[in-house]
Scaffold this motif. Structure first.
Motif, PDB file in Angstrom:
ATOM      1  N   LEU A   4      -7.862  21.842  -6.134  1.00 32.97           N
ATOM      2  CA  LEU A   4      -7.863  20.446  -6.187  1.00 32.97           C
ATOM      3  C   LEU A   4      -6.718  19.853  -5.270  1.00 32.97           C
ATOM      4  CD1 LEU A   4      -8.669  19.396 -10.007  1.00 32.97           C
ATOM      5  CD2 LEU A   4     -10.336  19.415  -7.835  1.00 32.97           C
ATOM      6  N   ASP A   5      -6.817  20.072  -4.022  1.00 35.82           N
ATOM      7  CA  ASP A   5      -5.716  19.562  -2.995  1.00 35.82           C
ATOM      8  C   ASP A   5      -5.317  17.889  -3.309  1.00 35.82           C
ATOM      9  OD1 ASP A   5      -4.244  19.337  -0.871  1.00 35.82           O
ATOM     10  OD2 ASP A   5      -5.467  20.620   0.613  1.00 35.82           O
ATOM     11  N   GLY A   6      -4.288  17.864  -3.691  1.00 39.73           N
ATOM     12  CA  GLY A   6      -3.766  16.407  -3.598  1.00 39.73           C
ATOM     13  C   GLY A   6      -3.428  15.993  -2.506  1.00 39.73           C
ATOM     14  N   LYS A   7      -2.727  16.859  -1.612  1.00 41.20           N
ATOM     15  CA  LYS A   7      -2.144  16.398  -0.455  1.00 41.20           C
ATOM     16  C   LYS A   7      -3.101  15.909   0.527  1.00 41.20           C
ATOM     17  CE  LYS A   7       1.244  18.357   3.138  1.00 41.20           C
ATOM     18  NZ  LYS A   7       1.930  19.260   3.647  1.00 41.20           N
ATOM     19  N   ALA A   8      -4.245  16.452   0.661  1.00 40.22           N
ATOM     20  CA  ALA A   8      -5.245  16.252   1.420  1.00 40.22           C
ATOM     21  C   ALA A   8      -6.096  14.687   1.119  1.00 40.22           C
ATOM     22  CB  ALA A   8      -6.501  17.253   1.638  1.00 40.22           C
ATOM     23  N   LEU A   9      -6.060  14.658  -0.375  1.00 37.67           N
ATOM     24  CA  LEU A   9      -6.619  13.564  -0.931  1.00 37.67           C
ATOM     25  C   LEU A   9      -5.766  12.218  -0.892  1.00 37.67           C
ATOM     26  CD1 LEU A   9      -8.958  12.183  -2.505  1.00 37.67           C
ATOM     27  CD2 LEU A   9      -8.150  12.765  -4.387  1.00 37.67           C
ATOM     28  N   SER A  10      -4.693  12.325  -1.065  1.00 39.23           N
ATOM     29  CA  SER A  10      -3.842  11.372  -0.944  1.00 39.23           C
ATOM     30  C   SER A  10      -3.610  10.914   0.727  1.00 39.23           C
ATOM     31  CB  SER A  10      -2.265  11.879  -1.155  1.00 39.23           C
ATOM     32  OG  SER A  10      -1.704  12.773  -0.396  1.00 39.23           O
ATOM     33  N   ALA A  11      -3.885  11.871   1.604  1.00 38.37           N
ATOM     34  CA  ALA A  11      -3.834  11.394   2.878  1.00 38.37           C
ATOM     35  C   ALA A  11      -5.145  10.319   3.275  1.00 38.37           C
ATOM     36  CB  ALA A  11      -3.932  12.580   3.962  1.00 38.37           C
ATOM     37  N   LYS A  12      -6.025  10.890   2.426  1.00 40.19           N
ATOM     38  CA  LYS A  12      -7.343   9.907   2.714  1.00 40.19           C
ATOM     39  C   LYS A  12      -7.064   8.704   1.976  1.00 40.19           C
ATOM     40  CE  LYS A  12     -12.265  10.077   0.858  1.00 40.19           C
ATOM     41  NZ  LYS A  12     -13.056  10.754   0.113  1.00 40.19           N
ATOM     42  N   ILE A  13      -6.520   8.682   0.682  1.00 40.88           N
ATOM     43  CA  ILE A  13      -6.086   7.504   0.288  1.00 40.88           C
ATOM     44  C   ILE A  13      -5.276   6.516   1.018  1.00 40.88           C
ATOM     45  CG2 ILE A  13      -5.163   6.361  -1.727  1.00 40.88           C
ATOM     46  CD1 ILE A  13      -6.232   8.745  -3.361  1.00 40.88           C
ATOM     47  N   LYS A  14      -4.239   6.977   1.586  1.00 42.44           N
ATOM     48  CA  LYS A  14      -3.211   6.425   2.465  1.00 42.44           C
ATOM     49  C   LYS A  14      -3.935   5.786   3.628  1.00 42.44           C
ATOM     50  CE  LYS A  14       0.653   9.040   1.084  1.00 42.44           C
ATOM     51  NZ  LYS A  14       1.712  10.201   1.292  1.00 42.44           N
ATOM     52  N   GLU A  15      -5.045   6.181   4.202  1.00 51.19           N
ATOM     53  CA  GLU A  15      -5.842   5.762   5.489  1.00 51.19           C
ATOM     54  C   GLU A  15      -6.401   4.498   4.780  1.00 51.19           C
ATOM     55  OE1 GLU A  15      -5.920   6.403   8.565  1.00 51.19           O
ATOM     56  OE2 GLU A  15      -4.011   7.506   8.220  1.00 51.19           O
ATOM     57  N   GLU A  16      -7.131   4.614   3.492  1.00 50.76           N
ATOM     58  CA  GLU A  16      -7.744   3.619   2.865  1.00 50.76           C
ATOM     59  C   GLU A  16      -6.999   2.186   2.738  1.00 50.76           C
ATOM     60  OE1 GLU A  16      -9.285   4.764  -0.915  1.00 50.76           O
ATOM     61  OE2 GLU A  16     -10.612   6.189  -0.191  1.00 50.76           O
ATOM     62  N   VAL A  17      -5.799   2.544   2.272  1.00 48.95           N
ATOM     63  CA  VAL A  17      -4.692   1.668   2.269  1.00 48.95           C
ATOM     64  C   VAL A  17      -4.163   0.913   3.475  1.00 48.95           C
ATOM     65  CG1 VAL A  17      -2.145   1.068   1.465  1.00 48.95           C
ATOM     66  CG2 VAL A  17      -3.590   2.696  -0.021  1.00 48.95           C
ATOM     67  N   LYS A  18      -4.063   1.669   4.393  1.00 51.31           N
ATOM     68  CA  LYS A  18      -3.872   1.016   5.636  1.00 51.31           C
ATOM     69  C   LYS A  18      -4.768   0.265   6.191  1.00 51.31           C
ATOM     70  CE  LYS A  18      -2.160   2.633  10.279  1.00 51.31           C
ATOM     71  NZ  LYS A  18      -1.707   3.844  11.182  1.00 51.31           N
ATOM     72  N   PHE A  19      -5.917   0.648   5.884  1.00 53.51           N
ATOM     73  CA  PHE A  19      -7.085  -0.438   6.347  1.00 53.51           C
ATOM     74  C   PHE A  19      -7.199  -1.613   5.551  1.00 53.51           C
ATOM     75  CE2 PHE A  19     -11.409  -1.689   5.670  1.00 53.51           C
ATOM     76  CZ  PHE A  19     -12.025  -2.068   6.889  1.00 53.51           C
ATOM     77  N   GLU A  20      -6.897  -1.486   4.257  1.00 56.32           N
ATOM     78  CA  GLU A  20      -6.668  -2.575   3.143  1.00 56.32           C
ATOM     79  C   GLU A  20      -5.875  -3.537   3.366  1.00 56.32           C
ATOM     80  OE1 GLU A  20      -8.579  -0.744  -0.777  1.00 56.32           O
ATOM     81  OE2 GLU A  20      -6.679  -0.156  -0.260  1.00 56.32           O
ATOM     82  N   VAL A  21      -4.607  -3.131   3.996  1.00 57.59           N
ATOM     83  CA  VAL A  21      -3.526  -3.612   4.477  1.00 57.59           C
ATOM     84  C   VAL A  21      -3.706  -4.685   5.798  1.00 57.59           C
ATOM     85  CG1 VAL A  21      -0.993  -3.712   5.560  1.00 57.59           C
ATOM     86  CG2 VAL A  21      -1.446  -2.175   3.564  1.00 57.59           C
ATOM     87  N   GLU A  22      -4.401  -3.836   6.524  1.00 56.94           N
ATOM     88  CA  GLU A  22      -4.668  -4.720   7.823  1.00 56.94           C
ATOM     89  C   GLU A  22      -5.822  -5.896   7.388  1.00 56.94           C
ATOM     90  OE1 GLU A  22      -6.480  -1.509  10.182  1.00 56.94           O
ATOM     91  OE2 GLU A  22      -4.596  -0.690  10.749  1.00 56.94           O
ATOM     92  N   GLN A  23      -6.659  -5.544   6.441  1.00 55.74           N
ATOM     93  CA  GLN A  23      -7.785  -6.635   6.379  1.00 55.74           C
ATOM     94  C   GLN A  23      -6.820  -7.881   5.496  1.00 55.74           C
ATOM     95  OE1 GLN A  23     -10.129  -5.446   8.170  1.00 55.74           O
ATOM     96  NE2 GLN A  23     -11.006  -6.920   6.602  1.00 55.74           N
ATOM     97  N   ILE A  24      -5.885  -7.540   4.591  1.00 54.03           N
ATOM     98  CA  ILE A  24      -5.031  -8.526   3.911  1.00 54.03           C
ATOM     99  C   ILE A  24      -4.315  -9.414   4.904  1.00 54.03           C
ATOM    100  CG2 ILE A  24      -3.156  -8.967   2.253  1.00 54.03           C
ATOM    101  CD1 ILE A  24      -4.385  -6.676   0.771  1.00 54.03           C
ATOM    102  N   VAL A  25      -3.599  -8.791   5.885  1.00 57.90           N
ATOM    103  CA  VAL A  25      -2.867  -9.406   6.992  1.00 57.90           C
ATOM    104  C   VAL A  25      -3.779 -10.460   7.790  1.00 57.90           C
ATOM    105  CG1 VAL A  25      -1.695  -8.836   8.939  1.00 57.90           C
ATOM    106  CG2 VAL A  25      -1.234  -7.578   7.037  1.00 57.90           C
ATOM    107  N   LYS A  26      -4.973  -9.977   8.027  1.00 57.98           N
ATOM    108  CA  LYS A  26      -5.914 -10.560   8.989  1.00 57.98           C
ATOM    109  C   LYS A  26      -6.547 -11.891   8.216  1.00 57.98           C
ATOM    110  CE  LYS A  26     -10.334 -10.084  11.367  1.00 57.98           C
ATOM    111  NZ  LYS A  26     -11.455  -9.150  11.562  1.00 57.98           N
ATOM    112  N   ASP A  27      -6.906 -11.607   6.873  1.00 64.77           N
ATOM    113  CA  ASP A  27      -7.832 -12.472   5.890  1.00 64.77           C
ATOM    114  C   ASP A  27      -6.892 -13.628   5.463  1.00 64.77           C
ATOM    115  OD1 ASP A  27     -10.014 -11.175   7.117  1.00 64.77           O
ATOM    116  OD2 ASP A  27     -10.122 -10.046   4.959  1.00 64.77           O
TER     117      ASP A  27
END
Length: 286
Positions: A4-27
């Protein structure tokens, strides 16, 4: 055995967060903001806070670290939190624990606006979590639940043993598992014959800070083991509460230390900050 590789999964989640931040800034035309209060000069806490600060920067979250000497009074700390509660640019407030002994941790955590409580420690959020209502979840148990979801590990009806009953990991972890319809046993330092509990568990989650406490003869074949512990040995090596080498041939799923649950904590903290940013209008309406 599935690692259960938390490092890889956390990187995936951080990319999700980055996209969500961009949407909040935009909207919404706002930038999510997180404030971290660091009291004293504990090296481990300082390192952890620096990691949070970097993660926020990478995700596009506005971050401020407020450093205070260990000599500050409880009142001074409470005044700082009140200032942050009233700052509309700060969506999340996190007080790095532990605090100096002359400061009451409960009083401090209760002073944080529950809608900015991205650590999920305020009694308001704890109560809502226990009641299976929408709330901010404690980041580490939240991360473990995300690992289960990612790897499609079904919790319903499973026998799960949680070793450790802290307010930060053990108690909230047990509540989330109960909400997922698992059969949960919580063990602590006074539990008699720990092995008798863990031996029949489908899943064991350990968070006590004792190196190699959980050994291969304490779990059944095919068990899932989630190791939340992180300990530094005298030689500098970081190890968990579970004997990874002994367990890896016996478990169906196993988290490494480091690189397992640890990275998930910061990732889920970022998720909570995004949640808080989306509640900004609700806070300002009060």
């Amino acid at each position: 055995m599935v690692l259960l590789d938390g490092k890889a999964l956390s990187a995936k989640i951080k990319e999700e967060v980055k996209f969500e931040v961009e949407q909040i800034v935009k909207d919404k035309k706002i930038t999510p903001g997180l404030a971290v209060i660091l009291v004293g000069d504990d090296a481990a806490s300082a390192t952890y806070v620096a990691s949070k600060e970097k993660a926020c920067k990478d995700a596009g979250i506005y971050s401020v670290v407020h450093k205070m000497p260990s000599s500050i009074t409880e009142q001074e700390l409470l005044e700082t939190i009140n200032m942050m509660n009233n700052n509309p640019k700060l969506d999340g407030i996190l007080v790095q624990l532990p605090l100096p002994k002359h400061i009451d941790t409960t009083t401090v955590l209760e002073s944080i606006n529950p809608l900015k409580d991205v650590d999920g420690f305020h009694p308001y959020n704890v109560g809502r979590m226990v009641s299976n209502l929408d709330s901010f979840l404690s980041a580490t148990p939240f991360g473990v639940m995300r690992m289960f979801e990612e790897h499609k590990i079904d919790l319903s009806g499973k026998n799960i043993v949680v070793i450790g009953s802290s307010d930060i990991v053990g108690k909230p972890m047990a509540s989330l598992l109960i909400n997922a319809k698992a059969t949960v046993t919580v063990c602590n330092s006074r539990t008699k014959d720990l092995k008798s509990h863990t031996k029949n568990a489908d899943i064991v989650i350990i968070a006590v800070g004792v190196p190699y406490l959980l050994k291969a003869d304490m779990v059944k074949d095919g068990a899932v083991v989630i190791d939340v512990g992180i300990n530094r040995l005298e030689n500098g090596k970081l190890v968990g509460d579970a004997d990874f080498e002994g367990l890896k041939e016996k478990c169906s799923h196993l988290t490494p230390v480091p690189g397992g649950v640890g990275p998930m904590t910061i990732a889920m903290l970022l998720k909570n900050t995004i949640k808080a940013a989306n509640l900004r209008e609700k806070r300002e309406a009060k």
